[in-house]
Design a protein around this motif. Structure first.
Motif, PDB file in Angstrom:
ATOM      1  N   PRO A  74     -70.491  43.093 -28.777  1.00  0.00           N
ATOM      2  CA  PRO A  74     -70.357  43.928 -29.977  1.00  0.00           C
ATOM      3  C   PRO A  74     -68.946  44.481 -30.201  1.00  0.00           C
ATOM      4  O   PRO A  74     -68.483  44.574 -31.338  1.00  0.00           O
ATOM      5  N   GLU A  75     -68.242  44.836 -29.126  1.00  0.00           N
ATOM      6  CA  GLU A  75     -66.943  45.486 -29.270  1.00  0.00           C
ATOM      7  C   GLU A  75     -65.771  44.603 -28.863  1.00  0.00           C
ATOM      8  O   GLU A  75     -64.628  45.038 -28.914  1.00  0.00           O
ATOM      9  N   ARG A  76     -66.051  43.367 -28.474  1.00  0.00           N
ATOM     10  CA  ARG A  76     -64.951  42.498 -28.067  1.00  0.00           C
ATOM     11  C   ARG A  76     -65.416  41.052 -28.008  1.00  0.00           C
ATOM     12  O   ARG A  76     -66.605  40.756 -27.912  1.00  0.00           O
ATOM     13  N   THR A  77     -64.414  40.152 -28.067  1.00  0.00           N
ATOM     14  CA  THR A  77     -64.643  38.726 -27.852  1.00  0.00           C
ATOM     15  C   THR A  77     -63.752  38.290 -26.700  1.00  0.00           C
ATOM     16  O   THR A  77     -62.553  38.593 -26.674  1.00  0.00           O
ATOM     17  N   VAL A  78     -64.329  37.586 -25.728  1.00  0.00           N
ATOM     18  CA  VAL A  78     -63.584  37.130 -24.552  1.00  0.00           C
ATOM     19  C   VAL A  78     -63.520  35.605 -24.565  1.00  0.00           C
ATOM     20  O   VAL A  78     -64.552  34.941 -24.717  1.00  0.00           O
ATOM     21  N   ILE A  79     -62.290  35.069 -24.430  1.00  0.00           N
ATOM     22  CA  ILE A  79     -62.089  33.624 -24.352  1.00  0.00           C
ATOM     23  C   ILE A  79     -61.486  33.307 -22.989  1.00  0.00           C
ATOM     24  O   ILE A  79     -60.401  33.781 -22.656  1.00  0.00           O
ATOM     25  N   GLN A  80     -62.189  32.504 -22.204  1.00  0.00           N
ATOM     26  CA  GLN A  80     -61.726  32.143 -20.862  1.00  0.00           C
ATOM     27  C   GLN A  80     -61.346  30.664 -20.835  1.00  0.00           C
ATOM     28  O   GLN A  80     -62.123  29.816 -21.285  1.00  0.00           O
ATOM     29  N   CYS A  81     -60.164  30.365 -20.320  1.00  0.00           N
ATOM     30  CA  CYS A  81     -59.670  28.987 -20.274  1.00  0.00           C
ATOM     31  C   CYS A  81     -59.243  28.619 -18.859  1.00  0.00           C
ATOM     32  O   CYS A  81     -58.545  29.386 -18.197  1.00  0.00           O
ATOM     33  N   ARG A  82     -59.645  27.448 -18.442  1.00  0.00           N
ATOM     34  CA  ARG A  82     -59.107  26.838 -17.216  1.00  0.00           C
ATOM     35  C   ARG A  82     -58.145  25.760 -17.671  1.00  0.00           C
ATOM     36  O   ARG A  82     -58.524  24.837 -18.387  1.00  0.00           O
ATOM     37  N   MET A  83     -56.876  25.890 -17.300  1.00  0.00           N
ATOM     38  CA  MET A  83     -55.847  25.047 -17.904  1.00  0.00           C
ATOM     39  C   MET A  83     -54.694  24.809 -16.941  1.00  0.00           C
ATOM     40  O   MET A  83     -54.661  25.348 -15.827  1.00  0.00           O
ATOM     41  N   ALA A  84     -53.739  24.010 -17.389  1.00  0.00           N
ATOM     42  CA  ALA A  84     -52.560  23.700 -16.577  1.00  0.00           C
ATOM     43  C   ALA A  84     -51.350  23.519 -17.480  1.00  0.00           C
ATOM     44  O   ALA A  84     -51.466  23.182 -18.664  1.00  0.00           O
ATOM     45  N   TRP A 100     -58.343  35.722 -22.510  1.00  0.00           N
ATOM     46  CA  TRP A 100     -57.935  36.473 -23.701  1.00  0.00           C
ATOM     47  C   TRP A 100     -59.088  37.380 -24.110  1.00  0.00           C
ATOM     48  O   TRP A 100     -60.236  36.933 -24.196  1.00  0.00           O
ATOM     49  N   THR A 101     -58.790  38.633 -24.379  1.00  0.00           N
ATOM     50  CA  THR A 101     -59.797  39.577 -24.867  1.00  0.00           C
ATOM     51  C   THR A 101     -59.335  40.140 -26.207  1.00  0.00           C
ATOM     52  O   THR A 101     -58.223  40.673 -26.301  1.00  0.00           O
ATOM     53  N   ILE A 102     -60.156  39.970 -27.233  1.00  0.00           N
ATOM     54  CA  ILE A 102     -59.844  40.488 -28.559  1.00  0.00           C
ATOM     55  C   ILE A 102     -60.765  41.666 -28.819  1.00  0.00           C
ATOM     56  O   ILE A 102     -61.994  41.504 -28.911  1.00  0.00           O
ATOM     57  N   GLY A 106     -58.695  44.613 -33.097  1.00  0.00           N
ATOM     58  CA  GLY A 106     -57.713  43.541 -33.217  1.00  0.00           C
ATOM     59  C   GLY A 106     -56.711  43.456 -32.084  1.00  0.00           C
ATOM     60  O   GLY A 106     -55.920  42.515 -32.021  1.00  0.00           O
ATOM     61  N   THR A 107     -56.738  44.423 -31.168  1.00  0.00           N
ATOM     62  CA  THR A 107     -55.828  44.383 -30.027  1.00  0.00           C
ATOM     63  C   THR A 107     -56.104  43.145 -29.172  1.00  0.00           C
ATOM     64  O   THR A 107     -57.249  42.814 -28.883  1.00  0.00           O
ATOM     65  N   LEU A 108     -55.023  42.472 -28.776  1.00  0.00           N
ATOM     66  CA  LEU A 108     -55.112  41.297 -27.908  1.00  0.00           C
ATOM     67  C   LEU A 108     -54.714  41.679 -26.490  1.00  0.00           C
ATOM     68  O   LEU A 108     -53.674  42.308 -26.278  1.00  0.00           O
ATOM     69  N   ASP A 109     -55.534  41.282 -25.522  1.00  0.00           N
ATOM     70  CA  ASP A 109     -55.199  41.478 -24.119  1.00  0.00           C
ATOM     71  C   ASP A 109     -55.255  40.117 -23.438  1.00  0.00           C
ATOM     72  O   ASP A 109     -56.154  39.318 -23.714  1.00  0.00           O
ATOM     73  N   VAL A 110     -54.279  39.844 -22.577  1.00  0.00           N
ATOM     74  CA  VAL A 110     -54.291  38.576 -21.861  1.00  0.00           C
ATOM     75  C   VAL A 110     -54.105  38.836 -20.373  1.00  0.00           C
ATOM     76  O   VAL A 110     -53.288  39.660 -19.957  1.00  0.00           O
ATOM     77  N   ASN A 111     -54.906  38.137 -19.568  1.00  0.00           N
ATOM     78  CA  ASN A 111     -54.783  38.183 -18.125  1.00  0.00           C
ATOM     79  C   ASN A 111     -54.621  36.749 -17.627  1.00  0.00           C
ATOM     80  O   ASN A 111     -55.445  35.884 -17.951  1.00  0.00           O
ATOM     81  N   ILE A 112     -53.566  36.503 -16.879  1.00  0.00           N
ATOM     82  CA  ILE A 112     -53.244  35.146 -16.422  1.00  0.00           C
ATOM     83  C   ILE A 112     -53.197  35.115 -14.901  1.00  0.00           C
ATOM     84  O   ILE A 112     -52.397  35.834 -14.291  1.00  0.00           O
TER      85      ILE A 112
END
Length: 221
Positions: A74-84, A100-102, A106-112
């Motif tokens: 309800p309060e956020r969308t989370v996109i998880q990627c396994r990548m190279a 990525w958490t939106i 509209g705030t974007l948060d990224v954890n790598i």
């Protein structure tokens, strides 16, 4: 993947693991898709290591996404990627798990979480590159300034809050090259008279570079 809120629409590319489009209040924040970045315009001090970087394909690196998961709440969308990050016909440079958490506003948060291939040379840099409209011409940052500062070149700088025009952050070296970094930053805000403000912040210090010139243009000239 399209994520839309009250005043924003973000378009996420499942092939690159980043955003193709960021639109807020019907105004685009990006001129080109956002991208992961490990290259820089070689500096005079890079005259030897640059050959190893090119041999490892750092100057032609690309991203490949192997798996994408989307979690809608309800309060956020989370996109998880396994990548190279890799170059064609060369082993992986980095293996990454990116989240990525939106948030609802509209705030974007990224954890790598990234693992570097230690058989290859150290990276020129590791970060994100945003191609912004030219009207983002004013920068305010909390970090080492007011001059150019790097991890090995910030003794002449002091920590504080500084404001500058993007055009004035260019350092006119005899040979065009990497320039203008600000080291040890907690936050940076770019301001446009048309689009408002764009702020990046982190709990751990980071470096940023705001320039009128792309690393490709600096490298070629």
């Amino acid at each position: 993947i399209v994520i839309a809120g009250e005043n924003y629409t973000y378009i996420f590319n499942k092939l690159t693991g980043t955003f193709d489009s960021i639109v807020v209040n019907q105004l685009s924040r990006l001129e080109k898709p956002l991208e992961f970045n490990i290259w820089r315009a070689p500096a005079d001090n890079d005259r030897n290591i640059v050959h190893e970087w090119r041999k490892a394909g750092y100057d032609r690196a690309m991203t490949r996404v192997y798996e994408t998961k989307v979690i809608s709440e309800p309060e956020r969308t989370v996109i998880q990627c396994r990548m190279a990050i890799h170059a064609i016909q060369i082993q992986h440079i980095l293996d990454m798990d990116v989240t990525w958490t939106i948030l609802e506003n509209g705030t974007l948060d990224v954890n790598i979480a990234a693992v570097r291939n230690t058989q290859l040379p150290f990276l020129p840099r590791f970060g994100l590159r945003l191609f912004l409209p030219k009207d983002y011409d004013r920068v305010t940052y909390l970090g080492y300034g007011p001059y150019e500062s790097y991890i090995d070149k910030h003794q002449a700088s002091r920590f504080g809050k500084f404001t500058a025009n993007v055009a004035d952050m260019y350092v006119d070296y005899i040979k065009p090259q990497e320039h203008g970094s600000r080291f040890g930053c907690e936050s940076v805000t770019l301001t446009s008279r048309v689009r408002g403000q764009l702020t990046a912040a982190s709990g751990q210090p980071f470096s940023f570079n705001a320039s009128r010139y792309s690393q490709e243009e600096l490298q070629e000239k």
